[in-house]
Design a protein around this motif. Structure first.
Motif, PDB file in Angstrom:
ATOM      1  N   ARG A  33     122.120  59.578 -29.285  1.00  0.00           N
ATOM      2  CA  ARG A  33     122.298  58.677 -30.432  1.00  0.00           C
ATOM      3  C   ARG A  33     121.440  57.428 -30.290  1.00  0.00           C
ATOM      4  O   ARG A  33     120.834  56.968 -31.259  1.00  0.00           O
ATOM      5  CB  ARG A  33     123.769  58.280 -30.572  1.00  0.00           C
ATOM      6  CG  ARG A  33     124.624  59.365 -31.142  1.00  0.00           C
ATOM      7  CD  ARG A  33     126.043  58.879 -31.344  1.00  0.00           C
ATOM      8  NE  ARG A  33     126.858  59.935 -31.887  1.00  0.00           N
ATOM      9  CZ  ARG A  33     128.138  60.102 -31.641  1.00  0.00           C
ATOM     10  NH1 ARG A  33     128.778  59.262 -30.848  1.00  0.00           N
ATOM     11  NH2 ARG A  33     128.810  61.094 -32.174  1.00  0.00           N
ATOM     12  N   ARG A  34     121.402  56.876 -29.078  1.00  0.00           N
ATOM     13  CA  ARG A  34     120.574  55.678 -28.849  1.00  0.00           C
ATOM     14  C   ARG A  34     119.101  55.982 -29.101  1.00  0.00           C
ATOM     15  O   ARG A  34     118.405  55.211 -29.764  1.00  0.00           O
ATOM     16  CB  ARG A  34     120.754  55.166 -27.417  1.00  0.00           C
ATOM     17  CG  ARG A  34     121.982  54.304 -27.215  1.00  0.00           C
ATOM     18  CD  ARG A  34     121.918  53.549 -25.913  1.00  0.00           C
ATOM     19  NE  ARG A  34     121.768  54.411 -24.752  1.00  0.00           N
ATOM     20  CZ  ARG A  34     122.750  54.997 -24.099  1.00  0.00           C
ATOM     21  NH1 ARG A  34     123.995  54.849 -24.508  1.00  0.00           N
ATOM     22  NH2 ARG A  34     122.515  55.748 -23.051  1.00  0.00           N
ATOM     23  N   VAL A  35     118.644  57.096 -28.583  1.00  0.00           N
ATOM     24  CA  VAL A  35     117.240  57.484 -28.767  1.00  0.00           C
ATOM     25  C   VAL A  35     116.946  57.704 -30.241  1.00  0.00           C
ATOM     26  O   VAL A  35     115.906  57.286 -30.748  1.00  0.00           O
ATOM     27  CB  VAL A  35     116.910  58.741 -27.928  1.00  0.00           C
ATOM     28  CG1 VAL A  35     115.558  59.314 -28.305  1.00  0.00           C
ATOM     29  CG2 VAL A  35     116.957  58.406 -26.442  1.00  0.00           C
ATOM     30  N   SER A  36     117.871  58.321 -30.944  1.00  0.00           N
ATOM     31  CA  SER A  36     117.691  58.577 -32.370  1.00  0.00           C
ATOM     32  C   SER A  36     117.599  57.266 -33.146  1.00  0.00           C
ATOM     33  O   SER A  36     116.744  57.117 -34.027  1.00  0.00           O
ATOM     34  CB  SER A  36     118.848  59.425 -32.894  1.00  0.00           C
ATOM     35  OG  SER A  36     118.732  59.619 -34.279  1.00  0.00           O
ATOM     36  N   ARG A  37     118.477  56.318 -32.816  1.00  0.00           N
ATOM     37  CA  ARG A  37     118.428  55.022 -33.505  1.00  0.00           C
ATOM     38  C   ARG A  37     117.105  54.306 -33.232  1.00  0.00           C
ATOM     39  O   ARG A  37     116.520  53.710 -34.129  1.00  0.00           O
ATOM     40  CB  ARG A  37     119.606  54.139 -33.066  1.00  0.00           C
ATOM     41  CG  ARG A  37     120.903  54.477 -33.764  1.00  0.00           C
ATOM     42  CD  ARG A  37     121.927  53.380 -33.606  1.00  0.00           C
ATOM     43  NE  ARG A  37     122.258  53.093 -32.224  1.00  0.00           N
ATOM     44  CZ  ARG A  37     123.260  53.630 -31.540  1.00  0.00           C
ATOM     45  NH1 ARG A  37     124.047  54.510 -32.127  1.00  0.00           N
ATOM     46  NH2 ARG A  37     123.492  53.306 -30.288  1.00  0.00           N
ATOM     47  N   ALA A  42     111.756  52.602 -35.113  1.00  0.00           N
ATOM     48  CA  ALA A  42     110.298  52.648 -34.964  1.00  0.00           C
ATOM     49  C   ALA A  42     109.643  53.206 -36.217  1.00  0.00           C
ATOM     50  O   ALA A  42     108.605  52.702 -36.674  1.00  0.00           O
ATOM     51  CB  ALA A  42     109.929  53.489 -33.745  1.00  0.00           C
ATOM     52  N   ALA A  43     110.234  54.233 -36.801  1.00  0.00           N
ATOM     53  CA  ALA A  43     109.686  54.819 -38.031  1.00  0.00           C
ATOM     54  C   ALA A  43     109.748  53.816 -39.175  1.00  0.00           C
ATOM     55  O   ALA A  43     108.796  53.698 -39.961  1.00  0.00           O
ATOM     56  CB  ALA A  43     110.455  56.089 -38.386  1.00  0.00           C
ATOM     57  N   ARG A  44     110.864  53.078 -39.270  1.00  0.00           N
ATOM     58  CA  ARG A  44     111.002  52.052 -40.306  1.00  0.00           C
ATOM     59  C   ARG A  44     109.921  50.979 -40.150  1.00  0.00           C
ATOM     60  O   ARG A  44     109.282  50.576 -41.118  1.00  0.00           O
ATOM     61  CB  ARG A  44     112.391  51.404 -40.192  1.00  0.00           C
ATOM     62  CG  ARG A  44     113.208  51.467 -41.432  1.00  0.00           C
ATOM     63  CD  ARG A  44     114.534  50.746 -41.389  1.00  0.00           C
ATOM     64  NE  ARG A  44     115.028  50.284 -40.116  1.00  0.00           N
ATOM     65  CZ  ARG A  44     115.903  50.935 -39.336  1.00  0.00           C
ATOM     66  NH1 ARG A  44     116.362  52.105 -39.694  1.00  0.00           N
ATOM     67  NH2 ARG A  44     116.320  50.410 -38.204  1.00  0.00           N
ATOM     68  N   GLN A  45     109.722  50.541 -38.913  1.00  0.00           N
ATOM     69  CA  GLN A  45     108.716  49.516 -38.658  1.00  0.00           C
ATOM     70  C   GLN A  45     107.310  50.030 -38.968  1.00  0.00           C
ATOM     71  O   GLN A  45     106.475  49.302 -39.492  1.00  0.00           O
ATOM     72  CB  GLN A  45     108.810  49.038 -37.213  1.00  0.00           C
ATOM     73  CG  GLN A  45     110.051  48.218 -36.949  1.00  0.00           C
ATOM     74  CD  GLN A  45     110.209  47.850 -35.489  1.00  0.00           C
ATOM     75  OE1 GLN A  45     109.595  48.466 -34.611  1.00  0.00           O
ATOM     76  NE2 GLN A  45     111.048  46.863 -35.226  1.00  0.00           N
TER      77      GLN A  45
END
Length: 54
Positions: A33-37, A42-45
């Motif tokens: 879950r942490r890695v996914s968040r 990163a994708a949003r940025q």
């Protein structure tokens, strides 16, 4: 009596192994879950940086 103690010891060991497996699974799920968040952030940025560059 000795067999009873051995059976009890086996049952306790089995229970402990089961608990350890559950704890490992829970830790793995939490890590995923942490890695996914982090990946989502990163994708949003990256999208935001791309939008600003255009």
């Amino acid at each position: 009596m000795n067999l009873l103690n051995e059976d009890l010891a086996r049952a306790q060991m089995s229970a402990r192994l089961g608990e350890a497996q559950q704890m490992r699974r829970a830790a793995h799920v939490a890590r995923a879950r942490r890695v996914s968040r982090k990946a989502e952030k990163a994708a949003r940025q990256a999208r935001l940086a791309l939008a600003r560059a255009i």
